[in-house]
Design a protein around this motif. Structure first.
Motif, short mmCIF file in Angstrom:
data_model
loop_
_atom_site.label_atom_id
_atom_site.label_comp_id
_atom_site.label_asym_id
_atom_site.label_seq_id
_atom_site.Cartn_x
_atom_site.Cartn_y
_atom_site.Cartn_z
N ALA A 72 -10.67 -56.46 45.54
CA ALA A 72 -10.25 -55.24 46.26
C ALA A 72 -11.47 -54.57 46.87
O ALA A 72 -12.58 -54.63 46.31
CB ALA A 72 -9.54 -54.29 45.30
N PRO A 73 -11.32 -53.95 48.02
CA PRO A 73 -12.48 -53.30 48.67
C PRO A 73 -12.97 -52.10 47.86
O PRO A 73 -12.18 -51.36 47.26
CB PRO A 73 -11.91 -52.87 50.03
N LEU A 74 -14.29 -51.92 47.84
CA LEU A 74 -14.92 -50.82 47.12
C LEU A 74 -15.79 -50.00 48.08
O LEU A 74 -16.28 -50.53 49.09
CB LEU A 74 -15.80 -51.35 45.98
N PRO A 75 -16.00 -48.74 47.78
CA PRO A 75 -16.83 -47.88 48.65
C PRO A 75 -18.33 -48.10 48.40
O PRO A 75 -19.02 -47.22 47.86
CB PRO A 75 -16.38 -46.47 48.27
N TYR A 76 -18.84 -49.26 48.80
CA TYR A 76 -20.25 -49.58 48.53
C TYR A 76 -21.19 -48.60 49.21
O TYR A 76 -22.23 -48.23 48.64
CB TYR A 76 -20.55 -51.01 48.99
N SER A 77 -20.87 -48.20 50.43
CA SER A 77 -21.76 -47.28 51.15
C SER A 77 -21.82 -45.92 50.46
O SER A 77 -22.89 -45.31 50.35
CB SER A 77 -21.30 -47.12 52.59
N GLU A 78 -20.68 -45.44 49.96
CA GLU A 78 -20.67 -44.16 49.28
C GLU A 78 -21.40 -44.25 47.93
O GLU A 78 -22.07 -43.30 47.51
CB GLU A 78 -19.23 -43.69 49.07
N ILE A 79 -21.27 -45.39 47.26
CA ILE A 79 -21.97 -45.56 45.98
C ILE A 79 -23.48 -45.58 46.20
O ILE A 79 -24.24 -44.97 45.44
CB ILE A 79 -21.48 -46.84 45.28
N SER A 80 -23.93 -46.29 47.23
CA SER A 80 -25.36 -46.31 47.51
C SER A 80 -25.87 -44.93 47.91
O SER A 80 -27.03 -44.59 47.67
CB SER A 80 -25.66 -47.32 48.62
N GLY A 81 -25.00 -44.13 48.51
CA GLY A 81 -25.40 -42.77 48.88
C GLY A 81 -25.55 -41.84 47.69
O GLY A 81 -26.21 -40.80 47.80
N LEU A 82 -24.96 -42.21 46.54
CA LEU A 82 -25.08 -41.36 45.35
C LEU A 82 -26.51 -41.32 44.83
O LEU A 82 -26.91 -40.37 44.17
CB LEU A 82 -24.14 -41.86 44.26
N ASN A 83 -27.29 -42.38 45.10
CA ASN A 83 -28.69 -42.39 44.64
C ASN A 83 -29.52 -41.32 45.33
O ASN A 83 -30.51 -40.85 44.78
CB ASN A 83 -29.31 -43.76 44.88
N ALA A 84 -29.12 -40.98 46.54
CA ALA A 84 -29.84 -39.94 47.28
C ALA A 84 -29.14 -38.59 47.18
O ALA A 84 -29.41 -37.68 47.98
CB ALA A 84 -29.97 -40.35 48.75
N LEU A 85 -28.26 -38.46 46.19
CA LEU A 85 -27.52 -37.21 46.02
C LEU A 85 -28.46 -36.07 45.62
O LEU A 85 -29.32 -36.24 44.75
CB LEU A 85 -26.43 -37.38 44.97
N GLN A 86 -28.31 -34.94 46.26
CA GLN A 86 -29.10 -33.76 45.92
C GLN A 86 -28.19 -32.74 45.23
O GLN A 86 -27.21 -32.30 45.82
CB GLN A 86 -29.73 -33.15 47.17
N LEU A 87 -28.53 -32.44 43.99
CA LEU A 87 -27.75 -31.47 43.23
C LEU A 87 -28.32 -30.08 43.44
O LEU A 87 -29.52 -29.85 43.23
CB LEU A 87 -27.77 -31.81 41.74
N LEU B 250 -22.55 -51.19 38.62
CA LEU B 250 -21.34 -51.96 38.87
C LEU B 250 -21.34 -52.54 40.28
O LEU B 250 -20.98 -53.71 40.49
CB LEU B 250 -20.12 -51.08 38.66
N ALA B 251 -21.75 -51.75 41.26
CA ALA B 251 -21.81 -52.24 42.64
C ALA B 251 -22.82 -53.37 42.78
O ALA B 251 -22.56 -54.36 43.49
CB ALA B 251 -22.16 -51.09 43.58
N GLN B 252 -23.97 -53.27 42.13
CA GLN B 252 -24.96 -54.34 42.19
C GLN B 252 -24.44 -55.61 41.51
O GLN B 252 -24.66 -56.72 42.02
CB GLN B 252 -26.25 -53.87 41.53
N LEU B 253 -23.77 -55.45 40.39
CA LEU B 253 -23.22 -56.60 39.68
C LEU B 253 -22.18 -57.33 40.52
O LEU B 253 -22.22 -58.56 40.66
CB LEU B 253 -22.61 -56.15 38.35
N LEU B 254 -21.26 -56.58 41.11
CA LEU B 254 -20.20 -57.19 41.91
C LEU B 254 -20.75 -57.78 43.21
O LEU B 254 -20.17 -58.73 43.76
CB LEU B 254 -19.12 -56.16 42.22
N GLY B 255 -21.85 -57.22 43.71
CA GLY B 255 -22.45 -57.77 44.91
C GLY B 255 -23.17 -59.08 44.66
O GLY B 255 -23.20 -59.96 45.54
N LYS B 256 -23.76 -59.26 43.48
CA LYS B 256 -24.51 -60.47 43.17
C LYS B 256 -23.60 -61.62 42.74
O LYS B 256 -23.87 -62.78 43.06
CB LYS B 256 -25.52 -60.19 42.06
N ILE B 257 -22.54 -61.33 42.02
CA ILE B 257 -21.65 -62.37 41.48
C ILE B 257 -20.34 -62.30 42.25
O ILE B 257 -19.55 -61.36 42.09
CB ILE B 257 -21.42 -62.17 39.97
N SER B 258 -20.12 -63.29 43.08
CA SER B 258 -18.98 -63.22 44.01
C SER B 258 -17.67 -63.67 43.38
O SER B 258 -16.61 -63.44 43.97
CB SER B 258 -19.27 -64.10 45.23
N ASN B 259 -17.69 -64.35 42.25
CA ASN B 259 -16.44 -64.83 41.67
C ASN B 259 -15.89 -63.90 40.60
O ASN B 259 -15.11 -64.33 39.75
CB ASN B 259 -16.64 -66.24 41.10
#
Length: 555
Positions: free
Chosen positions: A44-59, A445-454
Motif C-alpha cells: 500500500a502507498p505510504l507518505p514517504y515524503s511527509e515522513i522524511s519531512g518529520l526529521n526537519a520538524l521544528q517544534l 519504518l520508512a527506511q526498512l520498507l524502502g530497503k526490503i522490497s518484498n
C-alpha cells in the motif's frame, strides 16, 4: 496423390506454426501478466515524503503567560500601554535533529477588582484562595501577578513567589525600565514553572548523545500509556520477624492522591505482595566500630538482579513496572545500613534504580528483641516508609525540584504531593518525548520498507502510518498554539499508531522468503511448459528467415 499429400503436409505445418504462435501469445500476453499480478507483493502507498519531512520538524512550544499588574506595581506611563502582548522566544540548544524553540507569549493587563482585593491581603495563602481557580486556567498556561514594590505580601528580601497552582507573584518596580526588568523576572519564573533545558534534555535522553549527565537524564520512566507499581515486603527471616504493614491504608492515604493527579499522564495500577525468605543476594559487611552491617555503594547494583527474579511482576505486564521494596534484614545481619559513595550512611537508608524502582532497608528496633521471644512482632511505620517511596516515585516520573531564580520563594506541594504546574511540566516533557519517539519510529519504518522490497504493506498498516503522521503534525500545531492538553493526547496517538504499524506481524510475512526459494518453486512449474514453446518459436523463426533468403526461381 503426391501433390495432395504435399498440400496436406504443408497445411499441417502451417497449422502447427499457428498453434505454437497462439500458445506463445497466450503465455506472454495473458499468462505472464496474470502470474505477475497474482504473485506480486502487495504494498500500500505510504507518505514517504511527509515522513522524511518529520526529521526537519521544528517544534515551537508556546506557553501562554498572563501578566496581571496591580495599581502601584508599574509607573503610570507604562500602565497606559496596557493591555499588550509581548513574545519572548529562544531556541533550546540540544544536539538533536528536531529544532525546539520555547515561546513565552506574555499578555499584559490590569488587575480586576477582586484580584486587587486578594493581593492586598496579608498572606499568600489567603490571596491564592481568592485568585484564579485551577479549572479556570488552561493546562500549560500560567498567571503571574505583579504587586507593588513595597507590598508586604512577599518578604522584603524576596522578589518572586511560585505557588502550588498555576500562579506566581512577582514584585514590581518603579523605574523607567520597569517593563524590561519585570519582563525578565516573569520569564525566569515562567521557565522554572514550565520549560527548561534540563526538562527537555531529560525527555529526549534516549535520542541525545551520551554525556556525563546521561545517567541522571535517563532516570525517569519513558512515556507510556500506563504504568504498574508494585510494593513488596521482603522478610528473609520470618522465624525472627513477624512483620505487619498496612500497605492498603498507606497507599490510599499517601500514594493514591498523587497517582490521581498523575492519571492524565497514563493509567496507573497498584498492587502489593509479601515475599518470605527473599534475600538481597549480596552479603553485607560488618563494621566493628558501630556493631552494624552495611552495604557499600558499589554493591547496590548487584542487589537488584537476585531480588527481581522473585518479584515476577514485570513478566506478564504490558506496561513499565516500578518496584518498591521494603526489606527487613534478617536477625544475623541487623542492623543494616546503606552507605553512599563517600562511605557515609544514607539518611533515608534507601536507594533507587533508574526506570526500575527503589529499595528501603527497615531496621527493627533493637529493644524489641529484649522484650519478647522470637518471632518479634514488627509494626512498620508506614509514614516514614511512604515519605521515601513517594520521593522516589517523583524522581522516577521525572518530577524533580525546579531550579528557581534568585530570591524566589517556592511553595510546598499540595496534599497530593504534586503541584499543578509540575504536572503541566511533565506533560510538556512527555509530549516532546512522544513526538521524538513517533518520528524516530516512522523514519525507521520508512527506511526498512524502502530497503526490503518484498515486505507486504497492508492497508491497515498504511492507515496506521497515515494516522501517526497526521497525529505528529497535529501535536506540533497544538504545541505551537499553546494547547498542551490536546497536544499531549495527539502525541500519545502518534506513538501508539507508529508503534502499532512498526510491530505489525504482517510485515514479517515475506521478509524471510529469498529469491532462490522463488526460483526453486517456479522453475519446475514453468520450465516444462516454456521449453516446447520456446523451441517452436525458434524453429518458426529459423524457417521464416530461411524462406526470406531463398532466391526466387526464374523460368
Amino acid at each position: 496423390m503426391a501433390a495432395a499429400g504435399a498440400a496436406t503436409t504443408d497445411l499441417e505445418v502451417i497449422r502447427g506454426k499457428r498453434s505454437a504462435l497462439f500458445f506463445a501469445a497466450v503465455a506472454i500476453v495473458l499468462g505472464l501478466p496474470l502470474w505477475w499480478k497474482t504473485t506480486e507483493t502487495y504494498r500500500a502507498p505510504l507518505p514517504y515524503s511527509e515522513i522524511s519531512g518529520l526529521n526537519a520538524l521544528q517544534l515551537r512550544l508556546t506557553v501562554p503567560v498572563t501578566v496581571v499588574f496591580t495599581r502601584e506595581s508599574l509607573p503610570l506611563d507604562d500602565q497606559e500601554k496596557l493591555p499588550l502582548t509581548v513574545v519572548h522566544e529562544r531556541e533550546i540548544p540540544l544536539k538533536y535533529k528536531m529544532k525546539i524553540k520555547c515561546r513565552f507569549q506574555k499578555a499584559y493587563r490590569r488587575a480586576l477588582d477582586r484580584e486587587e482585593k486578594a493581593l492586598s491581603l496579608g498572606s499568600l495563602q489567603e490571596a491564592e484562595s481568592m485568585l484564579v481557580e485551577p479549572q479556570e486556567q488552561a493546562t500549560g498556561s500560567l498567571t503571574v501577578y505583579v504587586i507593588s514594590e513595597h507590598s508586604s505580601l512577599l518578604p522584603q528580601d524576596m522578589l518572586s513567589y511560585i505557588g502550588p497552582k498555576r500562579t506566581a507573584v512577582v514584585r514590581g518596580i518603579m523605574h523607567r525600565e520597569a517593563f524590561n526588568i519585570i519582563g525578565r523576572r516573569v520569564i525566569q519564573v515562567a521557565q522554572a514553572m514550565s520549560l527548561t533545558e534540563d526538562v527537555l534534555a531529560a525527555a529526549l535522553a534516549d535520542h541525545l548523545p551520551e554525556d556525563k549527565w546521561s545517567a541522571d537524564k535517563r532516570r525517569p520512566l519513558k512515556s507510556s500509556l500506563g504504568y504498574e507499581i508494585t510494593f513488596s515486603l521482603l522478610n528473609p527471616d520470618p522465624k525472627s520477624h513477624d512483620v505487619h504493614w498496612d500497605i492498603e491504608g498507606a497507599v490510599q492515604r499517601y500514594v493514591q492522591p498523587f497517582l490521581n493527579a498523575l492519571s492524565v499522564a497514563g493509567n496507573i495500577s497498584v498492587d502489593s505482595q509479601i515475599l518470605y525468605y527473599a534475600v538481597l543476594g549480596v552479603n553485607p559487611r560488618f563494621d566493628p566500630a558501630s556493631s552494624s552491617y552495611y552495604l557499600a555503594a558499589h554493591n547496590l547494583p548487584h542487589v537488584i538482579n537476585p531480588v527481581e527474579s522473585r518479584l515476577g511482576s514485570s513478566a506478564a505486564s504490558l506496561y513499565p513496572v516500578l518496584n518498591f521494596l521494603l526489606y527487613v534484614p534478617e536477625l544475623a545481619h541487623a542492623p543494616l545500613y546503606i552507605q553512599d559513595k563517600d562511605g557515609a550512611p544514607v539518611a533515608t537508608n534507601a536507594f533507587h534504580s533508574p526506570r526500575w524502582g527503589g529499595i528501603m532497608v527497615y531496621n527493627v528496633d533493637p529493644n524489641a528483641y529484649n522484650a519478647s521471644e522470637l518471632p518479634v512482632r514488627v509494626e512498620v511505620d508506614m509514614v516514614r516508609v511512604m515519605e521515601v517511596f513517594l520521593a522516589q516515585l517523583r524522581l522516577l516520573f521525572g518530577i524533580a525540584q525546579p531550579q528557581v531564580p534568585p530570591k524566589c520563594l517556592l511553595s510546598g506541594p499540595q496534599s497530593e504531593g504534586l503541584m499543578t504546574w509540575e504536572l503541566d511540566r511533565l506533560l510538556w516533557a512527555r509530549s516532546v518525548e512522544n513526538l521524538a519517539t513517533a518520528t524516530t519510529t516512522l523514519t525507521s519504518l520508512a527506511q526498512l520498507l524502502g530497503k526490503i522490497s518484498n515486505i507486504v504493506i497492508k492497508d491497515d498498516v498504511a492507515s496506521e502510518v497515515y494516522r501517526a503522521v497526521a497525529a505528529v503534525q497535529k501535536a506540533a500545531e497544538e504545541l505551537a498554539a499553546g494547547h498542551l492538553a490536546s497536544a499531549f493526547v495527539a502525541s500519545q496517538e502518534a506513538v501508539t499508531s507508529s508503534e502499532r504499524a512498526f510491530f505489525d506481524p504482517s510485515l514479517l510475512h515475506l521478509l524471510y522468503f529469498p529469491d532462490d526459494q522463488k526460483f526453486a518453486i517456479y522453475i519446475p512449474l514453468f520450465l516444462p511448459m516454456a521449453v516446447p514453446i520456446l523451441l517452436s518459436l525458434v524453429k518458426i523463426f529459423l524457417e521464416t528467415r530461411k524462406s526470406w533468403k531463398k532466391p526466387e526461381k526464374i523460368d
